[in-house]
Motif scaffolding. Structure first.
Motif, mmCIF file in Angstrom:
data_model
loop_
_atom_site.group_PDB
_atom_site.id
_atom_site.type_symbol
_atom_site.label_atom_id
_atom_site.label_comp_id
_atom_site.label_asym_id
_atom_site.label_seq_id
_atom_site.Cartn_x
_atom_site.Cartn_y
_atom_site.Cartn_z
ATOM 1 N N ASP A 109 55.944 73.906 -16.300
ATOM 2 C CA ASP A 109 55.655 72.639 -15.616
ATOM 3 C C ASP A 109 55.481 71.505 -16.617
ATOM 4 O O ASP A 109 55.944 70.381 -16.387
ATOM 5 C CB ASP A 109 54.385 72.778 -14.767
ATOM 6 C CG ASP A 109 54.588 73.716 -13.583
ATOM 7 O OD1 ASP A 109 55.762 73.925 -13.197
ATOM 8 O OD2 ASP A 109 53.589 74.242 -13.056
ATOM 9 N N GLN A 110 54.815 71.792 -17.730
ATOM 10 C CA GLN A 110 54.635 70.763 -18.752
ATOM 11 C C GLN A 110 55.972 70.348 -19.354
ATOM 12 O O GLN A 110 56.203 69.164 -19.625
ATOM 13 C CB GLN A 110 53.697 71.281 -19.856
ATOM 14 C CG GLN A 110 52.250 71.402 -19.421
ATOM 15 C CD GLN A 110 51.396 72.047 -20.501
ATOM 16 O OE1 GLN A 110 51.771 73.047 -21.117
ATOM 17 N NE2 GLN A 110 50.224 71.481 -20.728
ATOM 18 N N ASP A 112 58.900 70.539 -17.818
ATOM 19 C CA ASP A 112 59.628 69.792 -16.785
ATOM 20 C C ASP A 112 59.113 68.364 -16.674
ATOM 21 O O ASP A 112 59.897 67.416 -16.515
ATOM 22 C CB ASP A 112 59.509 70.496 -15.435
ATOM 23 C CG ASP A 112 60.276 71.815 -15.400
ATOM 24 O OD1 ASP A 112 61.237 71.958 -16.181
ATOM 25 O OD2 ASP A 112 59.903 72.707 -14.599
ATOM 26 N N ASP A 113 57.801 68.191 -16.752
ATOM 27 C CA ASP A 113 57.223 66.847 -16.653
ATOM 28 C C ASP A 113 57.672 65.973 -17.823
ATOM 29 O O ASP A 113 58.019 64.797 -17.643
ATOM 30 C CB ASP A 113 55.697 66.930 -16.621
ATOM 31 C CG ASP A 113 55.186 67.572 -15.340
ATOM 32 O OD1 ASP A 113 55.968 67.645 -14.367
ATOM 33 O OD2 ASP A 113 54.019 68.013 -15.322
ATOM 34 N N ALA A 114 57.647 66.549 -19.032
ATOM 35 C CA ALA A 114 58.069 65.784 -20.213
ATOM 36 C C ALA A 114 59.557 65.462 -20.151
ATOM 37 O O ALA A 114 59.988 64.363 -20.520
ATOM 38 C CB ALA A 114 57.750 66.568 -21.480
ATOM 39 N N ALA A 116 61.399 65.120 -17.428
ATOM 40 C CA ALA A 116 61.621 64.104 -16.402
ATOM 41 C C ALA A 116 61.265 62.714 -16.905
ATOM 42 O O ALA A 116 61.862 61.715 -16.492
ATOM 43 C CB ALA A 116 60.795 64.441 -15.158
ATOM 44 N N GLU A 117 60.307 62.664 -17.817
ATOM 45 C CA GLU A 117 59.876 61.379 -18.353
ATOM 46 C C GLU A 117 60.828 60.850 -19.427
ATOM 47 O O GLU A 117 61.035 59.642 -19.542
ATOM 48 C CB GLU A 117 58.460 61.527 -18.931
ATOM 49 C CG GLU A 117 57.871 60.232 -19.461
ATOM 50 C CD GLU A 117 56.487 60.439 -20.045
ATOM 51 O OE1 GLU A 117 55.994 59.521 -20.711
ATOM 52 O OE2 GLU A 117 55.907 61.531 -19.827
#
Length: 683
Positions: A109-110, A112-114, A116-117
């Motif tokens: 998840d971490q 994926d979040d990075a 996406a950013e």
């Protein structure tokens, strides 16, 4: 908490209820808690657990709040201190050199979040596409995006994303080449850490045998070594290579470290590399052995012949001879100056520079740690029981037993009993030549087995000097060989600190002095300088002067050859001071020889260390002390030119600025006027 309590059985629920009833809630800052109510229902315990949370948080709140009237204590290092670089800055060299990876792995998840950013969805999805062209386009766009990111980008998340299937195991060379270029770029970012490097090193080792990727992987590994440290990079590269079976991987990994040492210098801890290197040295593949020998040759450039002691227990004689040949070839070469190094300039505040210099001093070598030395003192004592026997054959038999012990244990500890040492000393001066030669052979083996431990028993070594006086050349050669073995690890320096060489240098035996001064000259040449040899070297100068006028031409020749080498360390003035003990005729003869060899001695002398430049204090600006009223000539002159006190040509020139400060009242009036006008542009 309700979801946890709901699944409990009746007994445990009852215990929770009892604990709730007995619980006493304390609120921070003296606040009064709510009045205790009746026993709660089944859903009540979870709500009560939530009420208890302030009890746990209270100490944290109280620690932040200081005593009344005082400010809370400032954090160590100050609040304005900029954040330290996660990759290398702010960490000591010892932390950077450590092979351990301490940073945690990011969750999916971490990542994926990075992603996406920082990246677009097309890039993220394209990295795992089955079509290699789509993957190639995705990694190229990835690389372009990375160029525009600032130094604080989460590169660990990016590399973990890049490592997702197919990751660094991609079967397309073009795609992999772009991925390793991205990896090289990320190593220059501020948040590059060991965990990020670990992903790259693991993937790079698997593909380093590919001729199309080798060059890019080499450069990527070099950049990681610059950002973190060479020791961390090489130790982990060796660790991953040890799990591979492909000969190409082993060959290229060994070649990479050979090249890295020439670029960075000897900045590795050899102990963590020896297991893999030993495996490659004993490999049945000739090409792997050849690459390992080339690496040993490179190591010998920095450590000299001492590196061979780490392989002394290799069983294959052919392999052992190849190692010795590689060491001989390497120790005679001068290592190139380092052209690359760690970028972590911020390490200085943590002592990193000092630790790095310490690693570099002896090439980072811990050769003694690599050698498993055995304690054979009991076996040696048992073997020398009859070493003082009256029958010479029994003495020879005792020495042969000692030889057998030393041959079976090639590396021994320096803890030797006094009885053993006394027995060897007695046999070196034995009247029987057969016993004396056998004792000399034992000394040869003992010097090899002790290694640097010979320094502890240098008084035993000094008993070899009288044997140089033997008229038989082959015995002299054996003694010289034995002396060289004993001095190989400790050099001649420890022998000079005491009066060990005074007696043999002034001995009346011409054979002894001839061989001694030839040996001293050879040892001075072998000894690494700077620094200069100890000042006690001047203790052999009287014996040298005696030999310069000896009737034996061989003694005179060896003394004359040794003269400039001793003078290079003692100095011309030190040599002249020793002339006082000679008669007038001898003094003039030796003085002429000193003058003749003075130029050569100066050329051989070690370079003096450069004095540290004194820190200049900032001087106050002299311009502020001068009058703002300047003559026309001063305005046009260069500011660096010193003010001259002499009058100008013809006496028509105006006074300099220094004179203007002490001028008449008229000049003072001009000064005040000009000062006001001078302030206008400043305002």
């Amino acid at each position: 908490m309700s979801e946890y309590v709901a699944d409990l059985d009746a007994i445990k629920k009852g215990k929770v209820t009892d604990a709730f009833e007995k619980a006493e809630v304390k609120f921070p800052y003296g606040a009064k808690g709510p009045a205790k109510t009746a026993a709660p229902s089944k859903a009540a315990p979870p709500s009560k657990a939530k009420v208890e949370s302030p009890k746990k948080e209270a100490p944290k709140t109280e620690t932040k709040k200081g005593p009344p009237g005082k400010k809370p204590p400032a954090k160590k290092g100050g609040a304005k201190k900029p954040p330290k670089k996660e990759g290398s800055g702010g960490k000591s060299q010892a932390q950077l050199d450590s092979e351990e990876v301490t940073e945690p792995e990011l969750t999916e998840d971490q990542v994926d979040d990075a992603a996406a950013e920082l990246l677009t969805s097309d890039i993220v999805s394209g990295l795992g596409n089955a079509n290699w062209k789509v993957r190639l386009e995705a990694v190229q766009n990835f690389s372009s995006k990375l160029d525009g990111m600032d130094g604080k980008a989460n590169v660990q998340a990016l590399i973990q994303l890049l490592n997702r299937k197919p990751g660094f195991k991609d079967n397309n060379a073009q795609v992999l080449g772009e991925k390793f270029k991205i990896a090289e770029k990320t190593s220059t970012k501020a948040k590059f850490n060991k965990r990020t490097a670990d992903y790259i090193l693991a993937g790079g080792v698997e593909k380093i045998g590919d001729i199309k990727l080798k060059g890019q992987i080499f450069q990527t590994f070099f950049m990681i070594a610059e950002t973190i440290s060479l020791n961390f990079t090489s130790a982990n590269v060796f660790e991953y290579a040890s799990k591979q079976k492909s000969p190409k991987i082993h060959i290229e990994v060994l070649n990479w470290l050979s090249e890295a040492l020439k670029l960075f210098g000897m900045k590795i801890k050899l102990k963590s590399h020896m297991k893999y290197l030993r495996t490659c040295v004993e490999s049945p593949n000739a090409q792997i052995r050849g690459a390992a020998m080339e690496l040993i040759k490179t190591l010998a450039m920095y450590s000299g012949g001492a590196i061979s002691s780490a392989f002394s227990d290799v069983s294959n004689k052919n392999t052992l001879s190849q190692i010795e040949a590689a060491v001989e070839n390497g120790k005679g070469e001068k290592p190139p100056p380092p052209s690359r190094g760690a970028k972590s300039s911020g390490n200085a505040e943590d002592g990193g520079d000092e630790e790095e210099a310490e690693v570099e001093e002896d090439g980072g070598m811990e050769l003694e740690d690599l050698i498993d030395r055995k304690d054979v003192s009991t076996d040696l004592d048992r073997a020398c029981e009859s070493i003082n026997s009256g029958a010479w054959k029994e003495r020879v038999a005792a020495l042969e037993s000692i030889q057998n012990v030393l041959n079976s244990s090639q590396n021994i500890k320096s803890d030797l009993s006094s009885d053993f040492l006394a027995g060897i000393k007695g046999r070196l001066s034995d009247n029987n030549m057969a016993v004396k030669l056998k004792a000399l052979a034992v000394m040869n083996l003992l010097g090899k087995a002790l290694g640097p431990g010979t320094k502890k028993h240098k008084e035993l070594m000094c008993l070899l000097f009288p044997l140089l006086g033997d008229s038989k050349k082959h015995i002299q050669a054996q003694v010289v060989e034995c002396l060289d073995i004993w001095c190989e690890h400790i050099t001649i320096r420890p022998l000079l600190t005491d009066e060990n060489l005074i007696a043999p240098s002034t001995d009346n035996n011409p054979n002894l002095r001839n061989a001694l001064f030839t040996w001293i000259k050879d040892q001075i040449v072998k000894t690494k300088i700077p620094p200069r040899l100890p000042k006690e070297l001047n203790l052999v100068v009287p014996g040298l002067y005696k030999s310069l006028e000896d009737r034996n031409p061989d003694v005179r020749k060896s003394a004359q050859n040794c003269l400039p080498y001793i003078m290079a360390h003692v100095g011309y003035a030190g040599m002249v001071s020793k002339l006082e003990s000679l008669d007038q005729k001898s003094k003039q003869t030796v003085q002429d020889l000193l003058e003749k060899n003075k130029e050569q001695a100066e050329a051989l002398a070690p370079a003096k260390p450069k004095p540290k430049a004194p820190v200049k204090k900032a001087e106050p600006a002299k311009k502020s002390m001068k009058s703002p009223v300047m003559s026309e000539q001063e305005e046009n002159s260069e500011p660096e030119a010193p003010v001259k006190k002499a009058p100008k040509k013809g006496g028509l020139g105006k006074k300099p600025a220094a004179a203007a400060a002490g001028a008449s009242g008229k000049r003072k009036k001009e000064k005040s006027t000009d000062c006001d006008s001078a302030l206008i542009p400043l305002l």
